[in-house]
Structure formats: structure tokens, C-alpha cells
Design a protein around this motif. Structure first.
Motif, mmCIF file in Angstrom:
data_model
loop_
_atom_site.group_PDB
_atom_site.id
_atom_site.type_symbol
_atom_site.label_atom_id
_atom_site.label_comp_id
_atom_site.label_asym_id
_atom_site.label_seq_id
_atom_site.Cartn_x
_atom_site.Cartn_y
_atom_site.Cartn_z
ATOM 1 N N SER A 95 0.796 -1.227 0.000
ATOM 2 C CA SER A 95 0.000 0.000 0.000
ATOM 3 C C SER A 95 0.827 1.274 0.000
ATOM 4 C CB SER A 95 -0.924 -0.003 1.220
ATOM 5 O OG SER A 95 -1.876 -1.041 1.086
ATOM 6 N N GLY A 96 0.294 2.277 -0.718
ATOM 7 C CA GLY A 96 0.906 3.599 -0.768
ATOM 8 C C GLY A 96 -0.153 4.641 -0.483
ATOM 9 N N SER A 106 7.047 11.898 2.820
ATOM 10 C CA SER A 106 7.431 10.560 2.373
ATOM 11 C C SER A 106 8.943 10.435 2.294
ATOM 12 C CB SER A 106 6.823 10.278 1.007
ATOM 13 O OG SER A 106 7.264 11.232 0.074
ATOM 14 N N HIS A 123 7.492 -4.139 -4.776
ATOM 15 C CA HIS A 123 6.187 -3.882 -4.157
ATOM 16 C C HIS A 123 5.538 -5.180 -3.679
ATOM 17 C CE1 HIS A 123 7.242 -0.670 -6.864
ATOM 18 N NE2 HIS A 123 6.604 0.144 -6.050
ATOM 19 N N MET A 133 5.007 3.151 -3.589
ATOM 20 C CA MET A 133 4.381 3.170 -2.268
ATOM 21 C C MET A 133 5.011 4.218 -1.363
ATOM 22 S SD MET A 133 4.314 -0.953 -2.139
ATOM 23 C CE MET A 133 4.466 -1.104 -0.373
ATOM 24 N N HIS A 175 -0.955 -5.923 9.992
ATOM 25 C CA HIS A 175 -0.103 -4.908 9.378
ATOM 26 C C HIS A 175 1.374 -5.195 9.586
ATOM 27 C CE1 HIS A 175 0.938 -3.139 13.269
ATOM 28 N NE2 HIS A 175 -0.289 -3.437 13.607
ATOM 29 N N SER A 220 5.542 -3.388 8.136
ATOM 30 C CA SER A 220 6.280 -2.579 7.169
ATOM 31 C C SER A 220 7.697 -3.139 7.042
ATOM 32 C CB SER A 220 6.313 -1.112 7.606
ATOM 33 O OG SER A 220 6.945 -0.991 8.859
ATOM 34 N N THR A 234 3.411 -1.970 4.087
ATOM 35 C CA THR A 234 4.058 -0.754 3.576
ATOM 36 C C THR A 234 5.573 -0.897 3.651
ATOM 37 O OG1 THR A 234 4.306 0.473 5.659
ATOM 38 C CG2 THR A 234 2.175 0.656 4.549
ATOM 39 N N ASN A 235 6.244 0.016 2.969
ATOM 40 C CA ASN A 235 7.687 0.171 3.143
ATOM 41 C C ASN A 235 7.908 1.118 4.341
ATOM 42 O OD1 ASN A 235 7.213 2.792 2.136
ATOM 43 N ND2 ASN A 235 7.613 2.150 0.031
ATOM 44 N N ASN A 289 7.478 4.032 4.724
ATOM 45 C CA ASN A 289 6.414 5.028 4.859
ATOM 46 C C ASN A 289 5.245 4.379 5.607
ATOM 47 O OD1 ASN A 289 7.434 7.434 3.149
ATOM 48 N ND2 ASN A 289 7.860 5.613 1.911
ATOM 49 N N ALA A 290 5.424 4.235 6.896
ATOM 50 C CA ALA A 290 4.569 3.359 7.702
ATOM 51 C C ALA A 290 3.499 4.122 8.475
ATOM 52 C CB ALA A 290 5.433 2.534 8.647
#
Ligand SMILES: *Cc1c(COP(=O)(O)O)cnc(C)c1O
Length: 422
Positions: A243-244, A289, A350, A297, A325, A327, A269-270, A272-273
Motif C-alpha cells: 500500500s501507498g 514521504s 512492491h 508506495m 499490518h 512494514s 508498507t515500506n 512510509n509506515a
């Protein structure tokens, strides 16, 4: 279909109005209200992808569009395979990258183009589709609208932060597609789009329409492949969504709301959590970001979170019940890629984030699906550096790789964009 604004449920729109306006007045996002409930999900799951997708979309849109119109839109927009690959025992990849621009955004962009053309037929107005992209949206939107009469496309992207091949896919087309390399981040590009929509005079003069994932037509089209995932793996799976901007996850949650059996989603996510941190702490803290290997993302202030929040009416415990969830750092993303490759599956950053998070959150005996959102060849530099692998270019990319980039550079300032657009 009736839609209401996330910020004021007295603001209502039809689907045609919602997709033309993009965003609700006052900055809210359009969400279907009520979400239809399907009582015959098993019957739907028995259909093939195209027939099922047309049926589902007709149930959402049947009060505004004829069955034949929806069927024709689905037949021409969603006209590529959606394979499910078994990666290991009880873990599957839903491959969403077999459309013309090799990323899952083809689903939404192609359906949106057809529905916008239907929704604006006969009104004789010129329309400008303005979109910000962190990589894949630009290609999908430009390709979906290329040559469509009455439409002009404007793509904004962060200069130097999309891969060379991604840039060639949308910035080399010409015709009715204009592209701008913005000196800033993806969030800056999104802010420019929001400012343009907030400028009533500009919006009216250009017939501004958004093709970003804030446009609800894109999200509806994405509901269809969640049904395909469940139809193919059988048992109610845990589905990991890389997700982004969180449009993809919202579409999955909509599918589940209609009655699709999904045990849980895994928000992946990466670095960017923002959302995993929120689910952990209960405090929602959007932030600038940071750049990662999974650049599509790289979103610190995800615009579709507002829709998910509205779907759960802000109930944190309900969200925690539906959403696992995690990351991944870039190092962990590479490890996930290596792990997949060791098992015989070539992936890209991704999908690797989704796979890595799925592996962490999947319980014993559960079936897991991760969404493979882009073709590995779109990220071949990363795969070459990270895995030492040479990835051959599929024909769709080989065709664009040496074409000249036609973009203009734009400072991250609304006045500059406004001037270019007028
Ligand atoms: C856009 C994109 C994502 C993120 O999807 P959202 O709907 O914005 O959360 C993930 N992977 C790829 C390859 C993308 O292009």
C-alpha cells in the motif's frame, strides 16, 4: 449508485457526477453509501472473471448504466489475464500486472476512461484529466486515455524519483498527453493536483477531472480482482496489499463489505509506515514521504485513508480486527525478493513487501494471497543490483525504452502549474 462525501454525508452524487468531479466539494472523497450486499457470493465466485466482474459492476452501477454498457466497458477495459501463482504451500500471488502498462493500475485507469467517456457523452465539453503519479499511475492513465477524443491528459511526477522505464512509459507518448517533471516529491505532486481542483475557475475552464485513486471509478474496478483471488484459492484467505495511497486496500475492504469471504487483510508498507504505526498506536500521524525501493508506495500522507476511516466510522478496534499490518525496510524487501526467488518465483519490490509482511502475519493453517502489483521487468535495475539477475524486457517495455522523453520541468509551485495549464 449513490455516493456521499467522507466529510459531509449531506453532500451526495451519482456515479457519473462523482467520476467527473473527482473530489467532493470541500475536499472530501466520494464513497458509495450504502455499500450493496451480495447474498449470492458463491454463485458469483463460480462465474469466470469477465462475467463476474460485469455482474458485480452492474450491481453497483445498474441504476445509471445499462447492462450492455457495463459489459462492454468490462470487456474492453479488463481484457487481460489475472493469473494466480502458487508460490509455496498455501501462499499465492495474485498477478495484477498483465495489462498494457504492466501494473495493477491498468484495471482502474482503463475502466475509468471508458466510464468517463460514457458519463460525458454528448455534453460537448473538453475535459482535462489531471493526475499525479509516483510511477505507475502515469503510465496507466496516459495509456488508457491516449487518443480518446475530447480528453487531454496532464501527468505530474516527482523528477528523478520514478524509474527510467516508468518515465518512458508515460512521458514519451505525445498526442493528447502532456507530462511535467516536478521538482519535489510525490506528495508535492499530489498537493499541486489538490490545489488545481481547489481553484474553481481553473477547474471549470479546463473541465478538470482526476484520474488518481481518489477517483471512485478506479476503486470500483479493483473490487473485481479480490473476487478472483477468493474464487481461485477457495478458503477465505488473508490478503496482503502493498500500500501507498491505500486505494487498493479500500477496494478490498469494499469487496469484503459486499460479502466476499476474506479472513483479514494485511496492510503492507515500506518505511512510509503511517498506517501501520496508526494501527499500532492509535495515533494517525501523516508525514513527509521517504524514498524506498518500492517507490510507488512512497506516500507519507495516503489520500485514501480517509475512505477507510469512513468505512469503519473511525472505529479503531474494528480496524484492528480486519487489518493486520507490517512494514519492511529496503533490506527486508531485498531479503523477501531473494526468498521468493529461491523458491522459484521472480518478483519485484512492491509485491515483495506484501509477501514479506504476509509471511510475518499469517497464522498456522491459514491461506495467504499477496497482490503482485507490477511486472518484475519494471524494476529490473533493482533486481539486477539486489539479486544479480538479468530480467528480459517484455515487448511493451522494449517498445518505449529508447523513445525521447517529452516532459517539461516544473517547480513545485501552484502558480507555475496554473500558468502551464492555461
Ligand atoms: C500504486 C502502486 C501501489 C500502491 O497502491 P495504492 O492503491 O496507492 O495503495 C503498489 N504497488 C504498485 C506497483 C503501484 O504502482
Amino acid at each position: 449508485m449513490r455516493l456521499v462525501s467522507t466529510r459531509d454525508s449531506r453532500n451526495r452524487a451519482t456515479f457519473a457526477q462523482a467520476i467527473r468531479s473527482g473530489m467532493a466539494p470541500g475536499g472530501g472523497l466520494w464513497v458509495p453509501e450504502p455499500v450493496p450486499c451480495f447474498r449470492d457470493v458463491q454463485g458469483l465466485l463460480a462465474l469466470d472473471f469477465q462475467a463476474r466482474s460485469a455482474e458485480i459492476l452492474h450491481r453497483f452501477l445498474g441504476d445509471e448504466f445499462g447492462r450492455a454498457e457495463v459489459e462492454e466497458a468490462v470487456a474492453s477495459a479488463l481484457n487481460f489475464p489475472v493469473p494466480v501463482a502458487r508460490v509455496r504451500e498455501r501462499i499465492f500471488a495474485l498477478e495484477l500486472f498483465h495489462g498494457p502498462t504492466l501494473a495493477f493500475k491498468d484495471f482502474g485507469a482503463r475502466f475509468l476512461a471508458r466510464m468517463l467517456a460514457l458519463a460525458s457523452r454528448g455534453d460537448g465539453r473538453r475535459r482535462t484529466v489531471l493526475t499525479a503519479t509516483s510511477g505507475d499511475t502515469g503510465a496507466a492513465v496516459a495509456s488508457a486515455f491516449l487518443g480518446l477524443p475530447g480528453f487531454q491528459v496532464v501527468v505530474l511526477y516527482p523528477a528523478g524519483r520514478v524509474s527510467d522505464l516508468q518515465e518512458r512509459q508515460f512521458a514519451t507518448l505525445g498526442d493528447n498527453v502532456r507530462t511535467f517533471a516536478v521538482e519535489g516529491s510525490f506528495d508535492d505532486c499530489q498537493a499541486l493536483v489538490k490545489a488545481a481542483f481547489g481553484d474553481a475557475e481553473l477547474a471549470a475552464r479546463l473541465g478538470l477531472t482526476s484520474a488518481n485513486s481518489i477517483n471512485v471509478a478506479r476503486l470500483l474496478a479493483q473490487v473485481t480482482y479480490y473476487f478472483e483471488a477468493v474464487a481461485r484459492v477457495g478458503a477465505a484467505p488473508v490478503i496482503a496489499v502493498p500500500s501507498g495511497n491505500f486505494g487498493n486496500l479500500y477496494a478490498g475492504l469494499l469487496a469484503r463489505r459486499t460479502g466476499l469471504p476474506v479472513k483479514a487483510f494485511a496492510v503492507a508498507t515500506n518505511a512510509n509506515a503511517t498506517v501501520p504505526d496508526f494501527l499500532e498506536t492509535g495515533v494517525y500521524r501523516p508525514r513527509p514521504s521517504v524514498a524506498t525501493l518500492s517507490n510507488a508506495m512512497d506516500v507519507g500522507a495516503p489520500s485514501n485513508w480517509e475512505r477507510i476511516h469512513a468505512l469503519f466510522q473511525g472505529d479503531l478496534e474494528a480496524m484492528r480486527g480486519a487489518l493486520r499490518h507490517g512494514s519492511l525496510t529496503d533490506e527486508e524487501t531485498l531479503a523477501s525478493l531473494r526468498d521468493l526467488h529461491a523458491g522459484g518465483y521472480l518478483s519485484e519490490p512492491h509485491a515483495a513487501v506484501a509477501h514479506g509482511v504476509l509471511a510475518r502475519v499469517l497464522g498456522p493453517g491459514e491461506t495467504g494471497v499477496f497482490l503482485a502489483t507490477a511486472h518484475p521487468a519494471k524494476f529490473r535495475e533493482t533486481l539486477e543490483r539486489g539479486l544479480g539477475l538479468r530480467v528480459p524486457l517484455p515487448p511493451a517495455l522494449a517498445a518505449v525504452k529508447d523513445r525521447p522523453v517529452l516532459s517539461r520541468t516544473l517547480p513545485s509551485a501552484f502558480a507555475a502549474l496554473r500558468e502551464e495549464l492555461l
